[in-house]
Write a protein that holds these residues in place. Structure first.
Motif, mmCIF file in Angstrom:
data_model
loop_
_atom_site.group_PDB
_atom_site.id
_atom_site.type_symbol
_atom_site.label_atom_id
_atom_site.label_comp_id
_atom_site.label_asym_id
_atom_site.label_seq_id
_atom_site.Cartn_x
_atom_site.Cartn_y
_atom_site.Cartn_z
ATOM 1 N N UNK A 75 0.857 -1.184 0.000
ATOM 2 C CA UNK A 75 0.000 0.000 0.000
ATOM 3 C C UNK A 75 0.891 1.230 0.000
ATOM 4 N N UNK A 76 0.530 2.233 -0.780
ATOM 5 C CA UNK A 76 1.391 3.422 -0.898
ATOM 6 C C UNK A 76 1.093 4.513 0.124
ATOM 7 N N UNK A 77 0.113 4.285 1.018
ATOM 8 C CA UNK A 77 -0.215 5.275 2.031
ATOM 9 C C UNK A 77 -1.191 6.334 1.555
ATOM 10 N N UNK A 78 -1.560 6.294 0.271
ATOM 11 C CA UNK A 78 -2.476 7.300 -0.284
ATOM 12 C C UNK A 78 -3.696 6.653 -0.945
ATOM 13 N N UNK A 79 -3.912 5.388 -0.692
ATOM 14 C CA UNK A 79 -5.070 4.722 -1.275
ATOM 15 C C UNK A 79 -4.756 3.881 -2.494
ATOM 16 N N UNK A 80 -3.498 3.822 -2.887
ATOM 17 C CA UNK A 80 -3.108 3.038 -4.046
ATOM 18 C C UNK A 80 -2.089 1.974 -3.681
ATOM 19 N N UNK A 81 -1.482 1.400 -4.712
ATOM 20 C CA UNK A 81 -0.492 0.349 -4.527
ATOM 21 C C UNK A 81 0.854 0.849 -5.034
ATOM 22 N N UNK A 82 1.899 0.598 -4.264
ATOM 23 C CA UNK A 82 3.265 0.965 -4.656
ATOM 24 C C UNK A 82 4.036 -0.301 -4.981
ATOM 25 N N UNK A 83 4.990 -0.169 -5.874
ATOM 26 C CA UNK A 83 5.845 -1.276 -6.262
ATOM 27 C C UNK A 83 7.287 -0.883 -5.977
ATOM 28 N N UNK A 84 7.913 -1.557 -5.022
ATOM 29 C CA UNK A 84 9.310 -1.260 -4.702
ATOM 30 C C UNK A 84 10.252 -1.661 -5.834
ATOM 31 N N UNK A 85 9.760 -2.487 -6.752
ATOM 32 C CA UNK A 85 10.557 -2.914 -7.900
ATOM 33 C C UNK A 85 10.062 -2.220 -9.165
ATOM 34 N N UNK A 86 9.855 -0.921 -9.078
ATOM 35 C CA UNK A 86 9.348 -0.170 -10.232
ATOM 36 C C UNK A 86 10.456 0.290 -11.169
ATOM 37 N N UNK A 87 11.712 0.123 -10.750
ATOM 38 C CA UNK A 87 12.848 0.527 -11.573
ATOM 39 C C UNK A 87 14.028 -0.383 -11.216
ATOM 40 N N UNK A 88 15.008 -0.500 -12.097
ATOM 41 C CA UNK A 88 16.169 -1.342 -11.784
ATOM 42 C C UNK A 88 16.839 -0.982 -10.466
ATOM 43 N N UNK A 89 16.848 0.294 -10.117
ATOM 44 C CA UNK A 89 17.470 0.712 -8.858
ATOM 45 C C UNK A 89 16.760 0.092 -7.650
ATOM 46 N N UNK A 90 15.452 -0.064 -7.741
ATOM 47 C CA UNK A 90 14.708 -0.694 -6.653
ATOM 48 C C UNK A 90 15.105 -2.149 -6.479
ATOM 49 N N UNK A 91 15.295 -2.855 -7.583
ATOM 50 C CA UNK A 91 15.733 -4.251 -7.494
ATOM 51 C C UNK A 91 17.163 -4.330 -6.966
ATOM 52 N N UNK A 92 18.032 -3.454 -7.423
ATOM 53 C CA UNK A 92 19.415 -3.436 -6.931
ATOM 54 C C UNK A 92 19.420 -3.240 -5.418
ATOM 55 N N UNK A 93 18.603 -2.324 -4.923
ATOM 56 C CA UNK A 93 18.513 -2.044 -3.472
ATOM 57 C C UNK A 93 17.970 -3.274 -2.729
ATOM 58 N N UNK A 94 16.910 -3.911 -3.293
ATOM 59 C CA UNK A 94 16.301 -5.075 -2.640
ATOM 60 C C UNK A 94 17.318 -6.214 -2.539
ATOM 61 N N UNK A 95 18.061 -6.459 -3.603
ATOM 62 C CA UNK A 95 19.063 -7.528 -3.590
ATOM 63 C C UNK A 95 20.131 -7.224 -2.538
ATOM 64 N N UNK A 96 20.582 -5.979 -2.454
ATOM 65 C CA UNK A 96 21.589 -5.612 -1.453
ATOM 66 C C UNK A 96 21.066 -5.871 -0.040
ATOM 67 N N UNK A 97 19.809 -5.588 0.207
ATOM 68 C CA UNK A 97 19.205 -5.800 1.531
ATOM 69 C C UNK A 97 19.056 -7.278 1.866
ATOM 70 N N UNK A 98 19.005 -8.143 0.845
ATOM 71 C CA UNK A 98 18.783 -9.575 1.040
ATOM 72 C C UNK A 98 19.999 -10.412 0.626
ATOM 73 N N UNK A 99 21.150 -9.783 0.556
ATOM 74 C CA UNK A 99 22.356 -10.442 0.043
ATOM 75 C C UNK A 99 22.683 -11.747 0.777
ATOM 76 N N UNK A 100 22.636 -11.751 2.109
ATOM 77 C CA UNK A 100 22.986 -12.960 2.866
ATOM 78 C C UNK A 100 22.011 -14.090 2.603
ATOM 79 N N UNK A 101 20.719 -13.797 2.603
ATOM 80 C CA UNK A 101 19.715 -14.841 2.360
ATOM 81 C C UNK A 101 19.835 -15.392 0.942
ATOM 82 N N UNK A 102 20.113 -14.516 -0.004
ATOM 83 C CA UNK A 102 20.276 -14.973 -1.386
ATOM 84 C C UNK A 102 21.530 -15.829 -1.528
ATOM 85 N N UNK A 103 22.607 -15.469 -0.839
ATOM 86 C CA UNK A 103 23.833 -16.269 -0.891
ATOM 87 C C UNK A 103 23.585 -17.658 -0.317
ATOM 88 N N UNK A 104 22.834 -17.736 0.788
ATOM 89 C CA UNK A 104 22.508 -19.031 1.380
ATOM 90 C C UNK A 104 21.646 -19.871 0.441
#
Length: 199
Positions: free
Chosen positions: A16-45
């Motif tokens: 939820x985007x806080x304004x009544x709609x839906x947000x996508x954290x993976x709306x751009x390559x930078x969002x995916x790059x950030x998500x992967x960095x945040x989950x690096x250890x779990x992905x390595x495992x």
């Protein structure tokens, strides 16, 4: 982080985007790059060592398509409950969603590796059987995490939160839990109160 939490975190990149709609954290390559960095250890495992990962448009599309399959299978897993309202109207057929997971998981075969540090406990990790591109490693690891979770007893604890404006899935931690977080419970109670006291 378990397979359940890794794949749940992937599904929760739609929120939820806080304004009544839906947000996508993976709306751009930078969002995916950030998500992967945040989950690096779990992905390595999970067999995806992604040091230096930088998403591009093709990688973003591949992960978003995989996420769509995961959310479709989450919707199936919560039956007879309702799926998340974020994608209830555009779910992939279950057979197609399963095929997408199978295809992604097969892109990068993995082999188990045993490590046993001198004073520690032995651990099994998974490594690619051969060199592979980052996006292949990523989607294969996520697909395998989804399969592991969906085939586990934890699947029975999966729920869709139906508080007003929420589009999240969550793992039910205790018998009375109805919402993904306390703020959703508060919104649901306020909405019920207003509904009962309408003129």
């Amino acid at each position: 982080m378990s397979a359940a939490h890794l794949v749940l975190d992937l599904a929760l990149t739609i929120r939820h985007d806080g304004r009544g709609g839906v947000a996508d954290d993976l709306d751009a390559p930078e969002g995916l790059t950030r998500w992967v960095a945040e989950h690096r250890e779990a992905l390595a495992a999970a067999g995806a060592s992604l040091d230096g990962f930088a998403a591009d448009a093709a990688g973003l599309t591949a992960v978003r398509e995989l996420r769509r399959a995961v959310r479709a299978l989450f919707a199936r897993a919560v039956r007879p409950g309702e799926p998340s309202p974020a994608d209830a109207h555009r779910l992939l057929p279950p057979g197609e969603a399963v095929a997408r997971l199978d295809e992604a998981a097969a892109h990068v075969p993995v082999v188990p590796r045993l490590t046993w540090p001198g004073a520690g406990e032995p651990q099994v990790t998974y490594a690619p059987a051969a060199p592979a591109a980052h996006v292949g490693l990523l989607t294969a690891a996520l697909a395998r995490a989804a399969m592991t979770f969906l085939a586990s007893p934890d699947r029975a604890r999966l729920r869709a939160c139906h508080a007003p404006r929420c589009v999240r899935y969550f793992l039910k931690e205790h018998p009375r839990q109805e919402w993904c977080k306390p703020s959703c419970g508060n919104r649901a109670r306020v909405a019920r109160h207003h509904e009962r006291h309408k003129p």
